[in-house]
Design an enzyme around this catalytic site. Structure first.
Site, PDB file in Angstrom:
ATOM      1  CG  HIS A 178      -1.853   0.650   1.302  1.00 50.12           C
ATOM      2  ND1 HIS A 178      -2.337   2.103   2.693  1.00 50.12           N
ATOM      3  CD2 HIS A 178      -3.218   1.382  -0.008  1.00 50.12           C
ATOM      4  CE1 HIS A 178      -3.326   2.904   1.848  1.00 50.12           C
ATOM      5  NE2 HIS A 178      -3.829   2.483   0.917  1.00 50.12           N
ATOM      6  CG  HIS A 221      -4.053   8.632  -0.431  1.00 46.04           C
ATOM      7  ND1 HIS A 221      -4.911   9.933   0.302  1.00 46.04           N
ATOM      8  CD2 HIS A 221      -5.375   8.054  -0.757  1.00 46.04           C
ATOM      9  CE1 HIS A 221      -6.258   8.870   1.072  1.00 46.04           C
ATOM     10  NE2 HIS A 221      -6.099   8.219   0.006  1.00 46.04           N
TER      11      HIS A 221
END
Length: 256
Positions: free
Chosen positions: A19, A61
């Site tokens: 991730h 992100h």
């Protein structure tokens, strides 16, 4: 169980997704974090994408630079020349998505299209790098996902958006045909739980498998939860703790 796209070919083992790369130092979505995951042996990376004002896909992100870098402002309102000098954690430069895809040509990448600004830039990068067989294009928005896919010359893997996944979860309880509720997507990428409420049971995993869809669960950092999900038969786990996930898979003889 069948899969629809080469992206899912992992020698029959569960897919381990790092991730935003792997960093215990807060350097998420940096080239250093991605390299750390690759050095651990990871063949799958997860990242996010926004587009700059001049159309460069950025692996980041948040829609702004504020949280993770020493700069501020929305990525979509800044040109690439000003974004690339920002430093993640004050150390690492913000990478272009093209650098992520180009640096490790044998690694597969799950890309979350975070904003409208990323749609065209992400599609252009995939076309330029010819990464169609090794990317999975998802988004919390089905509309963003579809618009990105429409710009591509060849199919890529794609998971359900948030609302589609919720519809499938409800439908699985009500006995709806999973082929209808899942439609065009290849996989489901869903959270494991909401507080103490778990979203997945074995019958749901089996229901998805019957129609050739994979289930990937995010973001799992606890060893016991990893084991529980693998025992349920999930096809992939997204984790910040790439080190722990690798240990669990190796212990089970499921590390690719």
């Amino acid at each position: 169980m069948t899969t629809r796209h080469p992206y899912f070919d992992n020698q029959g083992f569960p897919i381990a997704l790092a991730h935003r790369g792997f960093s215990l130092e807060g350097l998420e979505n940096s080239m250093r974090a991605f390299q750390a995951a690759v050095d651990l042996g990871y063949r799958y990376l997860e990242t996010d994408a926004h587009g700059t004002q001049d159309g460069v896909a950025v692996a980041l992100h948040d829609e702004t630079l504020d949280r993770t870098t020493d700069a501020t402002g929305e990525v979509s309102n800044r040109r690439w020349d000003s974004v690339k000098v920002a430093r993640i954690g004050g150390i690492e430069p913000v990478p272009a998505l093209e650098d992520v895809l180009g640096t490790w040509p044998d690694v597969k990448v799950n890309i979350d299209v975070k904003g409208v600004s990323a749609i065209e830039p992400v599609a252009k990068v995939i076309e330029k790098t010819k990464s169609h067989d090794r990317v999975c294009i998802g988004s919390f928005s089905a509309d963003r996902r579809r618009k990105t896919l429409k710009l591509l010359s060849r199919p890529v893997a794609s998971p359900a958006a948030q609302r589609e996944a919720i519809g499938w979860l409800i439908g699985s309880v009500l006995g709806a045909d999973p082929e209808i509720t899942l439609g065009e997507v290849d996989a489901l990428q869903i959270p494991w739980r909401n507080g103490r409420v778990k979203f997945l049971r074995r019958r749901q995993v089996e229901s998805a498998h019957k129609v050739g869809r994979q289930i990937h669960v995010w973001t799992i950092n606890d060893r016991d939860e990893m084991v529980e999900l693998l025992d349920l038969g999930v096809d992939g786990i997204v984790s910040d703790r790439a080190d722990i996930l690798k240990e669990v898979l190796m212990e089970r003889g499921q590390w690719a």
